[in-house]
Design an enzyme around this catalytic site. Structure first.
Site, mmCIF file in Angstrom:
data_model
loop_
_atom_site.group_PDB
_atom_site.id
_atom_site.type_symbol
_atom_site.label_atom_id
_atom_site.label_comp_id
_atom_site.label_asym_id
_atom_site.label_seq_id
_atom_site.Cartn_x
_atom_site.Cartn_y
_atom_site.Cartn_z
ATOM 1 N N HIS A 145 -2.505 -1.506 7.868
ATOM 2 C CA HIS A 145 -1.670 -1.679 9.057
ATOM 3 C C HIS A 145 -1.649 -0.403 9.905
ATOM 4 C CE1 HIS A 145 0.182 -5.673 8.484
ATOM 5 N NE2 HIS A 145 0.000 -5.432 7.196
ATOM 6 N N ALA A 179 0.832 -1.208 0.000
ATOM 7 C CA ALA A 179 0.000 0.000 0.000
ATOM 8 C C ALA A 179 0.863 1.253 0.000
ATOM 9 C CB ALA A 179 -0.898 0.008 1.233
ATOM 10 N N TRP A 207 -2.436 -14.623 4.943
ATOM 11 C CA TRP A 207 -1.863 -14.291 6.251
ATOM 12 C C TRP A 207 -2.333 -12.934 6.796
ATOM 13 C CZ3 TRP A 207 0.925 -14.536 1.655
ATOM 14 C CH2 TRP A 207 1.297 -13.299 1.105
ATOM 15 N N HIS A 208 -2.973 -12.126 5.970
ATOM 16 C CA HIS A 208 -3.334 -10.754 6.340
ATOM 17 C C HIS A 208 -4.730 -10.732 6.958
ATOM 18 C CE1 HIS A 208 -3.229 -6.262 5.534
ATOM 19 N NE2 HIS A 208 -4.518 -6.464 5.739
ATOM 20 N N SER A 221 -2.449 2.188 3.899
ATOM 21 C CA SER A 221 -2.202 0.854 4.462
ATOM 22 C C SER A 221 -3.143 0.549 5.626
ATOM 23 C CB SER A 221 -0.755 0.747 4.946
ATOM 24 O OG SER A 221 -0.556 -0.481 5.614
ATOM 25 N N GLU A 275 -3.695 -12.789 0.004
ATOM 26 C CA GLU A 275 -2.840 -12.815 1.185
ATOM 27 C C GLU A 275 -3.532 -13.579 2.314
ATOM 28 O OE1 GLU A 275 -0.085 -8.822 0.784
ATOM 29 O OE2 GLU A 275 -1.428 -9.035 2.493
#
Length: 334
Positions: A244, A237, A302-303, A242, A300
């Site tokens: 996150h 991103a 894992w995200h 993002s 993804e």
């Protein structure tokens, strides 16, 4: 003679009365025609307008579908990514180590939403919506658990979540640094998720959680230098965009850290458990397989994104995305 005169006068009066009566009724009759036709024409025009609108939408959807198919086709081509990306996967993911990790953001079709429609962007939530950096809106609800952050919707400049804490879960690194942090509600939910996985014989570890805008700037610029803008945008991103940075997202792996943020994670028992159970704890796999044309990012597994159990369960049961769930009801700053 008087008799004929009287008869003539009566006859004239009758004729005159008949003429007046005819003229009196003629005008309303003509007006009546106009009045009667107006209501008949209004629905017709409305119907035609609706039909026209439907045709236009259908046409746009067709164009969008083609674009999405093109996007999916191109996204299926192997791409270079972060250090050590796996090749031979239809959708390439990025390799992440403890100091160099990243995730991604989102778009789709209108559905139910708990977000306020007031002050919402009109660019999202339709099938023809394109999740792209060419259109940018600043979200007005950055602290909401429901905030949508993707290529179109960004956080306010320099945004920092208000209640970051360290979740009591294992990570693939030992340092107590920012990327261990999550917002309090999400951190509590993550602890329950990890405990639930362990109960089922699955050991998880955190890889990367909160990331500041300045950190994202560094990461993204490094990816661009290495892979170019086009490739970088498929897995990383841009600053401010993002998830996150919201403090509601974390990348996870197995306890050994093997395949952390790599495409090979998809086949692990950890990934399978997350896909099946994450929503029970209020998390979703934010970038599902085959949805890259909507989310804007590669698959993804894992995200994880915390969104609360109600929305998470709905998204999971429909095999959809946040973009499709929220539709056009995205509160944005004017």
């Amino acid at each position: 003679m008087r008799k004929y005169v009287v008869t003539f006068i009566v006859a004239v009066l009758i004729v005159a009365g008949g003429f007046l009566a005819w003229d009196k009724h003629r005008t309303p009759a003509a007006d009546g025609e106009v009045v009667e036709k107006t209501p008949a024409l209004s629905p017709q025009k409305s119907s035609q307008a609706e039909a026209s609108g439907t045709t236009a939408v259908k046409g746009t959807v067709s164009e969008s579908t083609t674009k999405n198919q093109d996007s999916q086709t191109s996204s299926n081509q192997p791409k270079s990514g972060e250090a050590g990306k796996s090749t031979g996967q239809t959708q390439t993911a990025k390799n992440v180590n403890s100091n160099n990790t990243d995730s991604k953001p989102s778009a789709g079709s209108k559905s139910d939403s708990e977000a306020s429609a007031k002050g919402s962007s009109k660019t999202g939530g339709k099938t023809e919506f394109v999740n792209t950096y060419s259109v940018e809106h600043v979200v007005s609800n950055p602290e909401s658990m429901n905030v949508l952050v993707n290529k179109t919707y960004r956080l306010p400049a320099g945004y920092v979540p208000p209640d970051l804490v360290y979740p009591n879960v294992p990570f693939t690194f030992s340092e107590k640094i920012d990327k261990r942090k999550m917002r309090k509600e999400a951190a509590t939910a993550l602890e329950k998720l990890f405990a639930g996985a362990k109960k089922d014989g699955v050991s998880l570890a955190g890889v990367s959680a909160y990331r500041s805008e300045s950190r994202q700037t560094t990461l993204y610029n490094n990816y661009v230098k290495r892979d170019g803008v086009k490739a970088a945008d498929t897995y990383s991103a841009r600053p401010g965009h993002s998830e996150h940075q919201t403090g509601l997202t974390i990348d996870v792996s197995g306890s050994t850290g093997k395949c952390a943020a790599e495409s090979c994670f998809a086949g692990t028992k950890e990934a399978k458990w997350l896909a099946k159970h994450a929503h029970e704890y209020g998390f979703i796999v934010r970038y599902p397989e085959g949805k890259d044309s909507i989310t804007g990012y590669e698959y993804e597994p894992w995200h994880l994104r915390y969104i609360g159990t109600k929305i998470a369960q709905t998204v999971a049961s429909r095999s959809t995305t946040l973009e499709q769930y929220f539709g056009s009801s995205i509160p944005v700053s004017k």
